[in-house]
Design a protein around this motif. Structure first.
Motif, short mmCIF file in Angstrom:
data_model
loop_
_atom_site.label_atom_id
_atom_site.label_comp_id
_atom_site.label_asym_id
_atom_site.label_seq_id
_atom_site.Cartn_x
_atom_site.Cartn_y
_atom_site.Cartn_z
N ASN A 143 -7.90 0.95 4.88
CA ASN A 143 -7.71 2.31 4.38
C ASN A 143 -8.87 2.79 3.53
OD1 ASN A 143 -4.98 3.53 5.09
ND2 ASN A 143 -4.36 1.47 4.47
N HIS A 144 -9.70 1.87 3.02
CA HIS A 144 -10.80 2.27 2.15
C HIS A 144 -11.97 1.31 2.27
CE1 HIS A 144 -8.84 5.49 -0.09
NE2 HIS A 144 -7.74 4.75 -0.12
N HIS A 196 -5.62 4.93 -5.06
CA HIS A 196 -4.93 3.64 -5.23
C HIS A 196 -5.65 2.82 -6.31
CE1 HIS A 196 -2.52 4.44 -1.66
NE2 HIS A 196 -1.83 3.32 -1.92
N ILE A 225 -6.30 -2.44 -0.21
CA ILE A 225 -6.84 -1.23 0.42
C ILE A 225 -7.95 -1.57 1.41
CG2 ILE A 225 -6.25 0.19 -1.58
CD1 ILE A 225 -9.23 0.25 -2.30
N SER A 263 -10.78 6.57 -3.98
CA SER A 263 -9.49 5.93 -3.77
C SER A 263 -8.62 6.09 -5.02
CB SER A 263 -9.68 4.43 -3.48
OG SER A 263 -8.44 3.76 -3.55
N PRO A 269 -11.38 6.97 6.72
CA PRO A 269 -11.18 5.57 6.34
C PRO A 269 -11.70 4.65 7.44
CG PRO A 269 -9.12 6.55 7.05
CD PRO A 269 -10.11 7.66 7.01
N GLY A 311 -13.02 5.75 -7.30
CA GLY A 311 -11.80 5.76 -8.10
C GLY A 311 -12.07 5.40 -9.55
N TYR A 329 0.82 -1.21 0.00
CA TYR A 329 0.00 0.00 0.00
C TYR A 329 0.86 1.26 0.00
CZ TYR A 329 -3.63 3.34 1.33
OH TYR A 329 -4.49 4.42 1.36
N ALA A 382 -10.44 10.03 1.79
CA ALA A 382 -10.50 8.61 1.40
C ALA A 382 -11.40 8.35 0.21
CB ALA A 382 -10.98 7.76 2.59
N HIS A 399 1.94 1.88 -5.15
CA HIS A 399 1.08 2.93 -5.70
C HIS A 399 1.90 3.92 -6.53
CE1 HIS A 399 -2.11 5.84 -5.90
NE2 HIS A 399 -1.52 6.70 -5.09
N ASP A 407 -15.29 3.43 -1.96
CA ASP A 407 -14.19 4.33 -2.31
C ASP A 407 -13.57 3.89 -3.64
OD1 ASP A 407 -14.69 5.39 0.16
OD2 ASP A 407 -12.87 4.62 1.09
N ALA A 408 -13.51 2.57 -3.84
CA ALA A 408 -12.98 2.03 -5.10
C ALA A 408 -13.88 2.40 -6.26
CB ALA A 408 -12.83 0.52 -5.00
#
Length: 286
Positions: A240-241, A200, A235, A198, A159, A249, A111, A195, A115, A245-246
């Motif tokens: 963290n998420h 990531h 994640i 995301s 998060p 993204g 993580y 957050a 990234h 959140d994904a």
């Protein structure tokens, strides 16, 4: 319509030898036409642009007010929404992965590092092997990141590891791993409540799609698709998420590709490949 490889290959050589009329025709297309034209990027400019852009992104992201109360309320709302959808399994994944020490420590380092490492590696690969598509792909990445900044401002989100109740394990704090700007002494240097979405996921999916679309080796293309999938697991496992959140993204990346298509007239992977200019063809003899 995208130009063929041979057209782009000899573009500059033809301009140099075609005379004043070609220059006039070129200028008539205007500045925008020249900016949108596939070209080989300049290394010094790209290094400077990426450095300045990331510095600006970090500055703006960390300048967004840390609205702790609102961020925690939004986290409760996200958690409730996922419960209603039946996808609120982040806590189970977090605890299961945390029970395998070597695995969760590896995820913490994943993580904190990949990234950046993988994203830079893909940019370098594009620059070296696909220069005609580089600018459009880079624009998609930059627009994705810009969209994320809007999300951080409009929807501050804590998060899972910072939610009230202590139901999630902050794996970086528990296992004392390094490199995270979100825990330990470094947390005061980063906005803790940015957050959603995301990046990531936004960046890893950009990398994965780029590699899958342009790599010629089958197993490398498969790795391209596995990278964002593994990032999603990381994640969530590190708390963290949230899953949603994904989704944010993915939406930011979709916006990034729309911006690139609007500017260049095609998605990055459909643009022609630029190689070293060849000699201009000889004029036809009467």
């Amino acid at each position: 319509m995208p130009m063929s490889d041979s057209t782009v290959t000899q573009w500059e050589g033809r301009e140099e030898q075609a005379g004043p009329q070609a220059v006039t025709d070129r200028d008539s297309r205007g500045v925008l036409g020249r900016l949108r034209r596939p070209r080989r990027p300049r290394l010094w400019f790209e290094i400077l642009l990426i450095a300045v852009s990331y510095w600006t992104y970090s500055l703006i992201r960390n300048a967004v007010p840390e609205q702790k109360g609102k961020a925690l309320r939004n986290a409760d709302w996200i958690w409730s929404a996922e419960g209603a959808l039946g996808i609120d399994v982040e806590r189970s994944v977090n605890h299961a992965m945390n029970s395998v020490t070597w695995l969760i420590i590896g995820m913490n380092y994943y993580y904190a590092t990949l990234h950046f490492v993988i994203t830079i590696a893909v940019l370098v690969w594009l620059y070296r092997w696909h220069p005609g598509r580089y600018a459009a792909a880079r624009l998609a990445l930059f627009a994705t990141t810009g969209g994320a900044l809007v999300g951080y401002y409009l929807f501050p989100l804590a998060p899972p590891r910072l939610m009230r109740g202590g139901h999630f394990v902050d794996t970086v704090m528990v296992h004392h791993t390094w490199g995270s700007m979100a825990s330990g002494d470094l947390k005061h240097m980063s906005n803790q409540y940015a957050a959603m979405p995301s990046m990531h996921i936004g960046w890893s999916l950009w990398c994965g799609l780029t590699v899958f679309a342009l790599a010629s080796v089958p197993w490398v293309r498969v790795l391209g698709l596995l990278y964002p999938a593994l990032t999603l697991l990381v994640i969530v496992s590190t708390a963290n998420h949230f899953w949603l959140d994904a989704v944010g993204g993915v939406l930011c990346l979709s916006f990034g590709f729309l911006v690139a298509r609007a500017w260049y007239g095609a998605v990055p992977y459909a643009l022609p490949r630029v190689v070293a200019p060849g000699p201009a063809p000889e004029p036809a003899r009467p």
